[in-house]
Motif scaffolding. Structure first.
Motif, mmCIF file in Angstrom:
data_model
loop_
_atom_site.group_PDB
_atom_site.id
_atom_site.type_symbol
_atom_site.label_atom_id
_atom_site.label_comp_id
_atom_site.label_asym_id
_atom_site.label_seq_id
_atom_site.Cartn_x
_atom_site.Cartn_y
_atom_site.Cartn_z
ATOM 1 N N GLY A 84 0.813 -1.214 0.000
ATOM 2 C CA GLY A 84 0.000 0.000 0.000
ATOM 3 C C GLY A 84 0.846 1.262 0.000
ATOM 4 O O GLY A 84 1.857 1.344 -0.691
ATOM 5 N N ALA A 85 0.452 2.228 0.810
ATOM 6 C CA ALA A 85 1.148 3.518 0.858
ATOM 7 C C ALA A 85 2.619 3.340 1.229
ATOM 8 O O ALA A 85 3.494 3.986 0.646
ATOM 9 N N ALA A 86 2.915 2.436 2.153
ATOM 10 C CA ALA A 86 4.310 2.192 2.542
ATOM 11 C C ALA A 86 5.114 1.651 1.357
ATOM 12 O O ALA A 86 6.302 1.963 1.219
ATOM 13 N N GLY A 87 4.488 0.870 0.512
ATOM 14 C CA GLY A 87 5.162 0.353 -0.675
ATOM 15 C C GLY A 87 5.531 1.464 -1.639
ATOM 16 O O GLY A 87 6.616 1.444 -2.234
ATOM 17 N N PHE A 88 4.657 2.450 -1.794
ATOM 18 C CA PHE A 88 4.957 3.586 -2.664
ATOM 19 C C PHE A 88 6.097 4.423 -2.080
ATOM 20 O O PHE A 88 6.988 4.865 -2.802
ATOM 21 N N VAL A 89 6.073 4.640 -0.766
ATOM 22 C CA VAL A 89 7.146 5.393 -0.112
ATOM 23 C C VAL A 89 8.474 4.668 -0.290
ATOM 24 O O VAL A 89 9.508 5.290 -0.539
ATOM 25 N N ASP A 90 8.461 3.339 -0.196
ATOM 26 C CA ASP A 90 9.675 2.555 -0.400
ATOM 27 C C ASP A 90 10.227 2.748 -1.812
ATOM 28 O O ASP A 90 11.437 2.902 -1.995
ATOM 29 N N ILE A 91 9.354 2.759 -2.809
ATOM 30 C CA ILE A 91 9.792 2.975 -4.194
ATOM 31 C C ILE A 91 10.464 4.337 -4.329
ATOM 32 O O ILE A 91 11.536 4.462 -4.920
ATOM 33 N N VAL A 92 9.849 5.376 -3.759
ATOM 34 C CA VAL A 92 10.418 6.719 -3.839
ATOM 35 C C VAL A 92 11.783 6.756 -3.149
ATOM 36 O O VAL A 92 12.750 7.301 -3.695
ATOM 37 N N ALA A 93 11.888 6.155 -1.966
ATOM 38 C CA ALA A 93 13.152 6.160 -1.230
ATOM 39 C C ALA A 93 14.251 5.439 -2.009
ATOM 40 O O ALA A 93 15.384 5.929 -2.113
ATOM 41 N N ARG A 94 13.921 4.288 -2.594
ATOM 42 C CA ARG A 94 14.906 3.548 -3.368
ATOM 43 C C ARG A 94 15.313 4.308 -4.625
ATOM 44 O O ARG A 94 16.479 4.313 -5.018
ATOM 45 N N LEU A 95 14.355 4.977 -5.252
ATOM 46 C CA LEU A 95 14.643 5.744 -6.464
ATOM 47 C C LEU A 95 15.575 6.915 -6.156
ATOM 48 O O LEU A 95 16.545 7.161 -6.877
ATOM 49 N N LEU A 96 15.306 7.629 -5.064
ATOM 50 C CA LEU A 96 16.179 8.734 -4.677
ATOM 51 C C LEU A 96 17.576 8.238 -4.308
ATOM 52 O O LEU A 96 18.577 8.836 -4.702
ATOM 53 N N ALA A 97 17.637 7.148 -3.560
ATOM 54 C CA ALA A 97 18.946 6.600 -3.178
ATOM 55 C C ALA A 97 19.739 6.178 -4.415
ATOM 56 O O ALA A 97 20.931 6.474 -4.518
ATOM 57 N N ALA A 98 19.071 5.530 -5.358
ATOM 58 C CA ALA A 98 19.757 5.100 -6.584
ATOM 59 C C ALA A 98 20.221 6.296 -7.401
ATOM 60 O O ALA A 98 21.292 6.276 -8.002
ATOM 61 N N THR A 99 19.439 7.348 -7.418
ATOM 62 C CA THR A 99 19.754 8.532 -8.213
ATOM 63 C C THR A 99 20.923 9.317 -7.638
ATOM 64 O O THR A 99 21.805 9.749 -8.372
ATOM 65 N N PHE A 100 20.928 9.491 -6.322
ATOM 66 C CA PHE A 100 21.907 10.385 -5.716
ATOM 67 C C PHE A 100 23.096 9.681 -5.074
ATOM 68 O O PHE A 100 23.999 10.342 -4.590
ATOM 69 N N THR A 101 23.140 8.353 -5.101
ATOM 70 C CA THR A 101 24.292 7.643 -4.543
ATOM 71 C C THR A 101 24.821 6.578 -5.489
ATOM 72 O O THR A 101 25.748 5.869 -5.145
ATOM 73 N N ALA A 102 24.271 6.444 -6.680
ATOM 74 C CA ALA A 102 24.672 5.397 -7.626
ATOM 75 C C ALA A 102 26.142 5.510 -7.983
ATOM 76 O O ALA A 102 26.662 6.604 -8.172
#
Length: 122
Positions: A84-102
């Motif tokens: 649910g909502a926590a799953g969407f927040v997880d996607i956003v967090a992973r996307l930001l981490a991948a973008t700014f720390t890749a």
């Protein structure tokens, strides 16, 4: 297959696996949508851990479009994800981490070390 060194992640939306990537074009889209001056301001917006549903929709939509999918934000808003909502927040967090720390290697701090802005020069 996703390439974390290119800032890509995988997410399952509506039971289908998608690749997401915040390209420069996607980041520019988010800067405009959020009224921010630069891409790091976009990351800082989410680093505090608070996220509106509309923000998650925009972020995930931009990540999908950055990966080459032609999916509008309205369609993203109608999608479902495990957790649910926590799953969407997880996607956003992973996307930001991948973008700014890749691509950090050789002992540099990674995504797990303090969020998407870890290691940023002051």
């Amino acid at each position: 297959m996703v390439n974390l060194h290119r800032g890509e992640i995988e997410a399952v939306l509506d039971g289908k696996s998608y690749r997401l990537c915040l390209t420069l074009g996607a980041l520019a889209e988010l800067e405009h949508a959020f009224g921010e001056d630069d891409m790091l301001a976009v990351a800082e917006r989410f680093e505090a851990g608070r996220i509106a549903a509309a923000d998650a929709i925009r972020m995930i939509g931009a990540g999908l479009r950055g990966a080459g999918y032609d999916i509008a934000d309205a369609a993203v808003g109608a999608m479902r994800v495990e957790g649910g909502a926590a799953g969407f927040v997880d996607i956003v967090a992973r996307l930001l981490a991948a973008t700014f720390t890749a691509g950090r290697v050789n002992g540099e701090r990674g995504a797990e070390d303090n969020g998407p802005l870890a290691g940023r020069a002051a």
